[in-house]
Design an enzyme around this catalytic site. Structure first.
Site, PDB file in Angstrom:
ATOM      1  CB  CYS A  81     -12.834  -1.246 -13.893  1.00  0.00           C
ATOM      2  SG  CYS A  81     -12.699  -2.636 -15.017  1.00  0.00           S
ATOM      3  CG  HIS A 167      -7.788  -0.327 -13.780  1.00  0.00           C
ATOM      4  ND1 HIS A 167      -8.373  -0.615 -12.571  1.00  0.00           N
ATOM      5  CD2 HIS A 167      -8.283  -1.212 -14.672  1.00  0.00           C
ATOM      6  CE1 HIS A 167      -9.190  -1.648 -12.720  1.00  0.00           C
ATOM      7  NE2 HIS A 167      -9.156  -2.025 -13.982  1.00  0.00           N
ATOM      8  CD  GLU A 169      -6.746   1.737 -10.372  1.00  0.00           C
ATOM      9  OE1 GLU A 169      -7.211   2.692 -11.011  1.00  0.00           O
ATOM     10  OE2 GLU A 169      -7.266   0.609 -10.375  1.00  0.00           O
ATOM     11  N   GLY A 223      13.180  -2.427  13.521  1.00  0.00           N
ATOM     12  CA  GLY A 223      12.615  -2.095  12.215  1.00  0.00           C
ATOM     13  C   GLY A 223      11.878  -0.755  12.290  1.00  0.00           C
ATOM     14  CG  ASP A 225       6.749  -1.390   9.985  1.00  0.00           C
ATOM     15  OD1 ASP A 225       7.040  -0.431   9.260  1.00  0.00           O
ATOM     16  OD2 ASP A 225       6.586  -2.553   9.560  1.00  0.00           O
TER      17      ASP A 225
END
Ligand code: XMP
Length: 516
Positions: A81, A167, A169, A223, A225
């Site tokens: 783009c 795009h 993606e 969690g 992470d």
């Protein structure tokens, strides 16, 4: 990262920049995003460059400047783009402003397939979102695809410069992944070896370099992470790692106990559990402002961490392990974009104490370049149970940022009861796993109702359920008919202090996922 091939994305401000990175990572190639003005000398280890899209125009003063050497370095470049228009502009092509912009789905006619369009049809559906377009391609460039009379793709194959006006993606370009794969594998020659297993191995090597045989501390929340971060360090062959779980009084119903059980089941037997509920609740008394709440909580976390380290006989130079994600940095205003705005300060990112530690090299953040779904892939590779992997994200500041207004113990109890029923119903109905994140929150508003023959004046709760890929953007979940009504009925009947239940239908943006 040295032994892995790298694609560098220059961020021109597109809302899709992260998406490009994630698509490429799913192709098992490591990608980094850098600010648009990063000089070539800092990214010479790249096998390919991508210039992202962006909101400006090559003719505007706000156009993100970049190092022109990048396009003549011999490394293959794909401009998407605005990135394509930048290439056209640098080599003497002509970019037309505005007038015939395209937004939405479009079909491109592929005129020359070559390596970039190998394996694709002669017509492909793509997603366009642009005002300006390339009216005249530069000398030596060839138009590869056309859409509505404009150049949808071009290339200078000798210099390995490619441009897509569309795009690739976004999921609305169904074969966009194939196009990106053609660029990074066939053209840039990247090896697709950035697998979770390799990532784990390389990250552990970096951790060894950072902390050597030092002892370190990991604050685990239950969690995915913080757990993945802990396991990465614990298995890195460094000094002893102390896992600590802090109950800050802002957890969900039964959570402290449940997390402790789960972590022990995972074999984390030396887990230290500490309860600081009272201290957190005392400090939050009378605090209403969301950013102040976050700051108070962030600072307290740091204090608790220091106190606990002292108790273990570890000094202030002990490395601290955090599961901070790339998204946490972006939202806290530490994104790669030079003009990144602070939306909300994530508790583990922005406080001055955290910053100081980071500057001193005393924070080990092995996930800082990753998105949530990257972490989940790595967690699976590390053998974590599915239930832990697919648990909905829960923010560090906990229920404090799920209640507009004061964080009072009574309100916490009300919210715990409502949230517990909501999540239990979602699990029973088989909906939990279809939703990226769901929770109940208190709106801070009270409303009038009638219960029996009496007037009621009670808290209004809101239910949130979103689908998302990484929490950067989110859509409200579409519930099957009748489900919300049943859940809302249950909450109002069983939680005496809630008089009304709303459903939040706002996507992110413009809203955020959490209320505060
Ligand atoms: P927002 O509300 O910013 O949330 O759209 C995006 C994701 O981030 C989580 N979140 C946090 N996580 N500390 C965290 O560990 C925080 O301070 C924090 N704030 C938001 C949120 O739950 C969602 O998954």
């Amino acid at each position: 990262m040295a032994s892995t091939d790298i694609i560098t994305i220059f961020d021109f401000g597109s809302q899709y920049t992260q998406l490009i990175a994630r698509r490429i990572r799913r192709l098992n190639v490591y990608t980094r995003i850098v600010p648009h003005d990063t000089p070539l000398s800092e990214v010479e280890d790249s096998k390919g460059f991508i210039l992202s899209g962006g909101p400006s125009s090559v003719y505007e003063t706000s156009f993100p400047r970049y190092d022109p050497e990048i396009l003549i370095s011999g490394v293959p470049v794909l401009g998407i783009c605005l990135g394509m228009q930048a290439i056209a502009n640098q080599f003497g092509g002509r970019v037309r402003k505005g007038s015939i912009g395209e937004y939405g789905s479009s079909t491109v006619d592929i005129q020359y397939s070559g390596r970039i369009f190998e394996g694709l049809e002669s017509q492909e559906k793509v997603w366009m979102s642009h005002g300006d377009s390339v009216e005249e391609v530069p000398a030596n460039f060839k138009v590869l695809a056309i859409s509505d009379g404009i150049a949808a793709a071009f290339a200078d194959r000798e210099r390995q410069l490619y441009g897509f006006q569309f795009h690739p993606e976004v999921s609305h370009t169904p074969h966009g992944n194939k196009m990106l794969e053609n660029f990074i594998v066939a053209i840039c020659g990247c090896r697709q070896d950035w697998t979770p297993a390799n990532y784990i191995q390389e990250t552990r090597e970096r951790i060894r370099q950072q902390i050597g045989s030092s002892r370190s501390v990991a604050f685990v929340s239950g969690g995915v992470d913080s757990l993945v971060a802990y396991i990465l360090v614990a298995g890195a062959g460094v000094g002893r790692v102390y896992p600590i779980f802090v109950n800050n009084g802002l957890l969900r119903k039964g959570e402290a106990h449940e997390v402790e059980e789960r972590l022990r089941q995972l074999g984390i037997n030396d887990l230290v559990c500490v309860d600081y509920s009272q201290m957190f609740l005392d400090s939050l008394k009378g605090v209403n402002d969301p950013e102040v709440k976050r700051q108070v909580i962030g600072d307290l976390f740091m204090r608790v961490q220091e106190d606990e380290m002292q108790k273990l006989g570890l000094d202030e130079n002990t490395p601290l392990i955090q599961g901070s994600l790339y998204t946490d940095f972006i939202e806290s205003g530490f994104g790669v974009g030079k003009v990144a705005q602070r939306i909300k300060t994530h508790h583990n990112i922005g406080s001055p104490l955290v910053q100081r530690r980071r500057e001193q090299g005393l924070l080990v953040e092995p996930l800082r370049e990753l998105f949530k779904d990257d972490v989940r892939y790595i967690g699976l590779e590390l053998g974590l149970p599915e239930e832990t992997i697919w648990r909905h994200p829960f923010p560090g500041p906990g229920l404090a940022i799920r209640m507009v207004g004061e964080v009072a113990p009574r309100r916490l109890d009300i919210l715990r009861e409502a949230d517990w029923r909501y999540i239990e119903d979602l699990k029973n109905l088989g909906l939990y796993s279809q939703i990226w994140q769901a929770f109940a929150a208190l709106t801070g508003v009270r409303s009038v109702g009638v219960m029996g023959d009496n007037r009621a004046y009670k808290e209004v709760a809101v239910l949130r359920a979103v689908t998302s890929e990484d929490g950067m953007t989110a859509e409200p979940f579409n519930f099957p008919q009748g489900v919300l009504q049943r859940i809302s009925e249950r909450i109002v009947n069983e939680v005496p202090d809630i008089g009304r239940v709303f459903y939040d239908t706002t996507p992110k943006p413009p809203a955020t996922i959490e209320l505060e």
